[in-house]
Write a protein that holds these residues in place. Structure first.
Motif, short mmCIF file in Angstrom:
data_model
loop_
_atom_site.label_atom_id
_atom_site.label_comp_id
_atom_site.label_asym_id
_atom_site.label_seq_id
_atom_site.Cartn_x
_atom_site.Cartn_y
_atom_site.Cartn_z
N GLU A 172 19.71 33.24 54.56
CA GLU A 172 18.69 33.01 53.54
C GLU A 172 19.37 32.81 52.19
OE1 GLU A 172 14.59 32.92 52.30
OE2 GLU A 172 15.43 33.01 54.30
N ASP A 173 19.03 31.71 51.51
CA ASP A 173 19.53 31.43 50.17
C ASP A 173 18.75 32.29 49.18
OD1 ASP A 173 20.56 30.36 47.83
OD2 ASP A 173 19.41 28.50 47.98
N ILE A 174 19.46 33.10 48.41
CA ILE A 174 18.80 33.98 47.44
C ILE A 174 19.34 33.78 46.03
CG2 ILE A 174 18.12 35.75 49.09
CD1 ILE A 174 20.66 37.32 48.13
N LYS A 175 20.01 32.67 45.80
CA LYS A 175 20.62 32.40 44.49
C LYS A 175 19.56 32.49 43.39
CE LYS A 175 23.81 29.25 42.25
NZ LYS A 175 24.52 30.33 41.64
N ASP A 176 19.86 33.24 42.36
CA ASP A 176 19.01 33.43 41.18
C ASP A 176 17.71 34.18 41.46
OD1 ASP A 176 20.88 32.04 39.60
OD2 ASP A 176 19.97 30.13 40.16
N ASP A 177 17.55 34.76 42.63
CA ASP A 177 16.34 35.51 42.94
C ASP A 177 16.47 36.96 42.48
OD1 ASP A 177 15.13 33.33 44.08
OD2 ASP A 177 15.57 33.91 46.14
N LYS A 178 15.33 37.59 42.23
CA LYS A 178 15.28 39.00 41.86
C LYS A 178 15.04 39.89 43.07
CE LYS A 178 15.43 38.44 37.37
NZ LYS A 178 16.63 38.79 36.64
N GLY A 179 14.89 39.26 44.23
CA GLY A 179 14.65 39.99 45.46
C GLY A 179 14.65 39.04 46.64
N TYR A 180 14.32 39.57 47.80
CA TYR A 180 14.20 38.72 48.98
C TYR A 180 13.03 39.19 49.83
CZ TYR A 180 16.46 42.34 51.79
OH TYR A 180 16.74 43.52 52.42
N LEU A 181 12.49 38.26 50.61
CA LEU A 181 11.39 38.49 51.54
C LEU A 181 11.61 37.55 52.70
CD1 LEU A 181 8.59 39.75 52.19
CD2 LEU A 181 7.58 37.91 50.84
N ILE A 182 11.95 38.11 53.86
CA ILE A 182 12.32 37.30 55.03
C ILE A 182 11.50 37.77 56.23
CG2 ILE A 182 14.22 36.59 56.54
CD1 ILE A 182 16.15 37.62 54.35
N VAL A 183 10.95 36.84 56.99
CA VAL A 183 10.22 37.16 58.21
C VAL A 183 11.07 36.71 59.40
CG1 VAL A 183 8.13 36.80 59.56
CG2 VAL A 183 8.00 36.88 57.05
N LEU A 184 11.36 37.64 60.31
CA LEU A 184 12.17 37.37 61.50
C LEU A 184 11.50 37.97 62.72
CD1 LEU A 184 15.66 38.42 60.05
CD2 LEU A 184 14.76 36.11 60.27
#
Length: 170
Positions: A121-133
């Motif tokens: 998952e690309d998270i560049k410049d994000d303040k967080g992440y949210l991934i569904v797997l």
């Protein structure tokens, strides 16, 4: 959709929470609706995931944000789906770095599951992440910076920090 989440949280936690101290990630399509990641950055900070269907919050979960390591692996188990989420701090801590905090620029997450699959998952410049797997055991979870260097792994969290919360949605 973001406005419904913002209004609900502000109404529930007023006056501590105001409309000015939120970060949102772009909504993620999920089943019949969308997942919204929220980070409240004021006094008594929290992060949360809200499941919105037809402009209505159906389910939600909140927890404490990452602190020392700069990220967590919070997991919501929803049947065959696993929702991973956390805030990402601008710095991290590692005993391998002389027990000091150091700045990092989050660029990519890599999740290795027990079913043999790997997700990136690309998270560049994000303040967080949210991934569904798909629901499975997480074998490894690697955070990379923009130079492609490993910043932290699940092993680092297990040894020196707190991995995160496991939540079950019915």
């Amino acid at each position: 959709m973001l406005e419904i989440v913002r209004e609900t949280v502000v109404k529930a936690d007023s006056p501590r929470v105001t409309v000015d101290n939120f970060n949102f990630l772009p909504p993620v399509t999920y089943l019949d609706g969308h997942l919204v990641f929220v980070q409240f950055t004021g006094e008594g900070p929290f992060i949360g995931v809200y499941y919105v269907v037809n402009e209505k919050i159906v389910k939600y979960e909140t927890t404490s944000p990452a602190i020392s390591m700069g990220f967590l692996i919070n997991k919501i188990i929803d049947g065959e789906n696993m929702i991973l989420f956390s805030n990402l701090n601008e710095d991290t801590w590692s005993p391998l770095n002389g027990d000091n905090r150091f700045e990092t620029d989050h660029a990519k997450l890599e999740v290795h599951l027990s079913n043999g699959k790997t997700y990136s998952e690309d998270i560049k410049d994000d303040k967080g992440y949210l991934i569904v797997l798909p629901t499975a055991e997480i074998v490894d979870f690697i955070q990379y910076n923009s130079k492609g260097e490993k910043v932290n792994t699940i092993e680092d969290l297990e040894k020196y920090g707190h991995v995160g919360e496991v939540i079950f949605w019915n």
